[in-house]
Design a protein around this motif. Structure first.
Motif, PDB file in Angstrom:
ATOM      1  N   LEU A 101      43.219  42.723  34.041  1.00  0.00           N
ATOM      2  CA  LEU A 101      42.152  42.177  34.946  1.00  0.00           C
ATOM      3  C   LEU A 101      41.904  43.799  35.818  1.00  0.00           C
ATOM      4  O   LEU A 101      40.933  43.467  36.111  1.00  0.00           O
ATOM      5  CB  LEU A 101      43.407  40.930  35.481  1.00  0.00           C
ATOM      6  CG  LEU A 101      43.844  39.972  35.149  1.00  0.00           C
ATOM      7  CD1 LEU A 101      44.612  39.385  35.695  1.00  0.00           C
ATOM      8  CD2 LEU A 101      42.192  39.318  34.756  1.00  0.00           C
ATOM      9  N   ARG A 102      42.339  44.241  35.805  1.00  0.00           N
ATOM     10  CA  ARG A 102      41.757  45.401  36.926  1.00  0.00           C
ATOM     11  C   ARG A 102      40.691  45.893  36.085  1.00  0.00           C
ATOM     12  O   ARG A 102      39.968  46.348  36.880  1.00  0.00           O
ATOM     13  CB  ARG A 102      43.078  46.746  36.400  1.00  0.00           C
ATOM     14  CG  ARG A 102      42.664  47.932  37.805  1.00  0.00           C
ATOM     15  CD  ARG A 102      43.135  48.890  37.419  1.00  0.00           C
ATOM     16  NE  ARG A 102      43.940  49.727  38.897  1.00  0.00           N
ATOM     17  CZ  ARG A 102      43.523  49.391  40.027  1.00  0.00           C
ATOM     18  NH1 ARG A 102      43.176  48.540  40.838  1.00  0.00           N
ATOM     19  NH2 ARG A 102      42.711  50.996  40.167  1.00  0.00           N
ATOM     20  N   VAL A 153      37.517  40.342  49.098  1.00  0.00           N
ATOM     21  CA  VAL A 153      38.252  38.979  48.147  1.00  0.00           C
ATOM     22  C   VAL A 153      37.354  40.074  46.529  1.00  0.00           C
ATOM     23  O   VAL A 153      38.276  39.728  45.502  1.00  0.00           O
ATOM     24  CB  VAL A 153      38.166  37.886  48.574  1.00  0.00           C
ATOM     25  CG1 VAL A 153      38.606  37.153  46.952  1.00  0.00           C
ATOM     26  CG2 VAL A 153      38.727  37.545  49.618  1.00  0.00           C
ATOM     27  N   SER A 154      36.125  40.693  47.168  1.00  0.00           N
ATOM     28  CA  SER A 154      35.483  40.870  46.103  1.00  0.00           C
ATOM     29  C   SER A 154      36.422  42.188  45.083  1.00  0.00           C
ATOM     30  O   SER A 154      35.187  42.789  44.192  1.00  0.00           O
ATOM     31  CB  SER A 154      34.042  40.260  46.061  1.00  0.00           C
ATOM     32  OG  SER A 154      33.729  39.536  46.119  1.00  0.00           O
ATOM     33  N   SER A 155      37.149  43.133  46.275  1.00  0.00           N
ATOM     34  CA  SER A 155      36.692  44.417  46.088  1.00  0.00           C
ATOM     35  C   SER A 155      38.274  44.023  44.390  1.00  0.00           C
ATOM     36  O   SER A 155      38.699  43.198  44.186  1.00  0.00           O
ATOM     37  CB  SER A 155      37.837  45.114  46.863  1.00  0.00           C
ATOM     38  OG  SER A 155      39.743  44.954  46.732  1.00  0.00           O
ATOM     39  N   THR A 156      37.923  45.034  43.538  1.00  0.00           N
ATOM     40  CA  THR A 156      38.566  45.502  42.214  1.00  0.00           C
ATOM     41  C   THR A 156      39.716  45.141  42.723  1.00  0.00           C
ATOM     42  O   THR A 156      40.679  43.987  41.863  1.00  0.00           O
ATOM     43  CB  THR A 156      38.429  46.754  41.804  1.00  0.00           C
ATOM     44  OG1 THR A 156      37.352  46.765  41.621  1.00  0.00           O
ATOM     45  CG2 THR A 156      38.843  47.165  40.748  1.00  0.00           C
ATOM     46  N   THR A 157      41.369  45.990  43.493  1.00  0.00           N
ATOM     47  CA  THR A 157      41.978  46.041  43.644  1.00  0.00           C
ATOM     48  C   THR A 157      42.684  44.910  43.696  1.00  0.00           C
ATOM     49  O   THR A 157      44.028  42.982  43.851  1.00  0.00           O
ATOM     50  CB  THR A 157      42.336  46.871  44.704  1.00  0.00           C
ATOM     51  OG1 THR A 157      42.581  47.846  44.305  1.00  0.00           O
ATOM     52  CG2 THR A 157      44.228  46.879  44.695  1.00  0.00           C
ATOM     53  N   ALA A 158      41.868  43.648  45.080  1.00  0.00           N
ATOM     54  CA  ALA A 158      42.181  42.242  46.159  1.00  0.00           C
ATOM     55  C   ALA A 158      41.892  41.009  44.381  1.00  0.00           C
ATOM     56  O   ALA A 158      42.646  39.995  44.065  1.00  0.00           O
ATOM     57  CB  ALA A 158      41.910  42.495  47.057  1.00  0.00           C
ATOM     58  N   LEU A 159      41.158  41.885  44.122  1.00  0.00           N
ATOM     59  CA  LEU A 159      40.422  40.184  42.604  1.00  0.00           C
ATOM     60  C   LEU A 159      41.940  40.189  41.657  1.00  0.00           C
ATOM     61  O   LEU A 159      42.210  39.167  41.314  1.00  0.00           O
ATOM     62  CB  LEU A 159      38.839  41.022  42.144  1.00  0.00           C
ATOM     63  CG  LEU A 159      38.856  39.652  40.861  1.00  0.00           C
ATOM     64  CD1 LEU A 159      39.092  38.656  41.548  1.00  0.00           C
ATOM     65  CD2 LEU A 159      37.235  40.070  40.547  1.00  0.00           C
ATOM     66  N   ILE A 160      42.273  41.445  41.101  1.00  0.00           N
ATOM     67  CA  ILE A 160      43.511  41.514  40.148  1.00  0.00           C
ATOM     68  C   ILE A 160      44.273  41.082  40.933  1.00  0.00           C
ATOM     69  O   ILE A 160      45.174  40.785  39.660  1.00  0.00           O
ATOM     70  CB  ILE A 160      43.521  43.105  39.575  1.00  0.00           C
ATOM     71  CG1 ILE A 160      43.889  43.833  40.878  1.00  0.00           C
ATOM     72  CG2 ILE A 160      41.754  43.193  38.915  1.00  0.00           C
ATOM     73  CD1 ILE A 160      43.604  45.537  39.857  1.00  0.00           C
ATOM     74  N   ASN A 209      35.724  31.759  46.925  1.00  0.00           N
ATOM     75  CA  ASN A 209      35.964  32.854  48.212  1.00  0.00           C
ATOM     76  C   ASN A 209      34.847  32.543  48.194  1.00  0.00           C
ATOM     77  O   ASN A 209      33.952  32.582  49.623  1.00  0.00           O
ATOM     78  CB  ASN A 209      36.308  34.418  47.208  1.00  0.00           C
ATOM     79  CG  ASN A 209      34.919  35.523  48.353  1.00  0.00           C
ATOM     80  OD1 ASN A 209      36.317  35.278  50.481  1.00  0.00           O
ATOM     81  ND2 ASN A 209      34.743  36.408  48.288  1.00  0.00           N
ATOM     82  N   ALA A 210      33.562  32.415  47.504  1.00  0.00           N
ATOM     83  CA  ALA A 210      31.701  31.844  47.914  1.00  0.00           C
ATOM     84  C   ALA A 210      32.069  31.257  49.167  1.00  0.00           C
ATOM     85  O   ALA A 210      31.372  30.761  49.621  1.00  0.00           O
ATOM     86  CB  ALA A 210      30.986  31.951  46.807  1.00  0.00           C
TER      87      ALA A 210
END
Length: 186
Positions: free
Chosen positions: A31-32, A57-64, A100-101
């Protein structure tokens, strides 16, 4: 790799807690990688300063992390192999981005200052999600191919292996999928 992940899934389903940890480690790492690719693709397409990309929420870390947490609470009993796992991960990440959208769009509607471009971007994402849901019902194989390509970032050869078809059929499915979705968006 396919047989290793499938083996881990089978062990996990047999009740092996160590296999469960291995599965979630694999999920986290995959996922990362996917989230990073998706962010890079969005940055190239929309620019580094677009609001969707900058949203936490769309940042890589937050999303994974969100995807990992959501997957850890999901019923994974239907997952039999790597393909099923990837498709579930793609679905989870898509749900997070769409949720999120929708949340951002609702916030924008509540405030007096709505930035038209941001609202349009969020609305387009929701429309694409609805079109993809409709497409999935009519064309399940093609839907799996497009999700594996654009949500999981897999190459055509990898998709062909997972869907047990040739890379040329995957390419045809992707062309058909893009054309169908573009027609729906027009």
């Amino acid at each position: 790799m396919e047989s290793t992940i499938t083996h881990i899934i089978q062990q996990w389903q047999a009740g092996d807690k160590h296999a469960e940890n291995q599965l979630y480690q694999f999920a986290y790492l995959k996922l990362r990688k996917v989230a990073q690719k998706e962010r890079e693709r969005n940055a190239r397409k929309y620019g580094e300063d677009n609001k969707v990309l900058l949203d936490s929420v769309s940042s890589t870390t937050a999303l994974i992390h969100d995807a990992y947490l959501k997957m850890s609470s999901c019923d994974l009993s239907d997952i039999q192999n790597q393909r099923d796992f990837y498709l579930m991960a793609a679905t989870v990440m898509r749900q997070i981005l769409i949720d999120n959208a929708r949340s951002q769009l609702a916030k924008k509607r509540q405030t007096a200052t709505i930035v038209q471009d941001e609202q349009q971007a969020f609305e387009e994402l929701i429309v694409v999600d609805q079109a993809l849901d409709h497409f999935s019902l009519k064309y399940p194989r093609q839907s799996k191919a497009i999700k594996l390509k654009y949500l999981m970032g897999l190459k055509n050869g990898e998709i062909g292996q997972l869907l047990e078809c040739s890379p040329s059929l995957v390419e045809k499915d992707l062309k058909f999928s893009r054309s169908w979705l573009q027609a729906q968006m027009a």
